[in-house]
Design a protein around this motif. Sequence first.
Motif: not given
Length: 124
Positions: A87-101
Amino acid sequence: QVQLVESGGGLVQDGASLRLSCTASGRTFSDITMGWFRQAPGKEREFVACISWPGGITMYAGSVKGRFTISRHNTVSTVYLQMNKLNSEDTALYYCAARTTGIVSSTPSQYAYWGQGTQVTVSS
């Protein structure tokens, strides 16, 4: 160092589905958590979902639970985000991220590595 590359964003209509992918390269870790965050214009970056290696523990934001599914490819360092009923509220820039645990977290500051982002736009 870990490099993250996202793909799969785009422009879709309300109610449609998209699948985002994120591939990690560089230094490998036995335990790692990969997550998705998003940021809409004028808003803070917010947690979407994450998944851990090797345990496969997942965590979701309340706003996407039941609509989004995070999964991983066991033989390569790739994580997917299947997004349904957008839906329109999902509009965004989506980032992938990682943490080493292998401990999951919804806090952006606990992730050391970030991709460049992929845009998701949902039109009503």
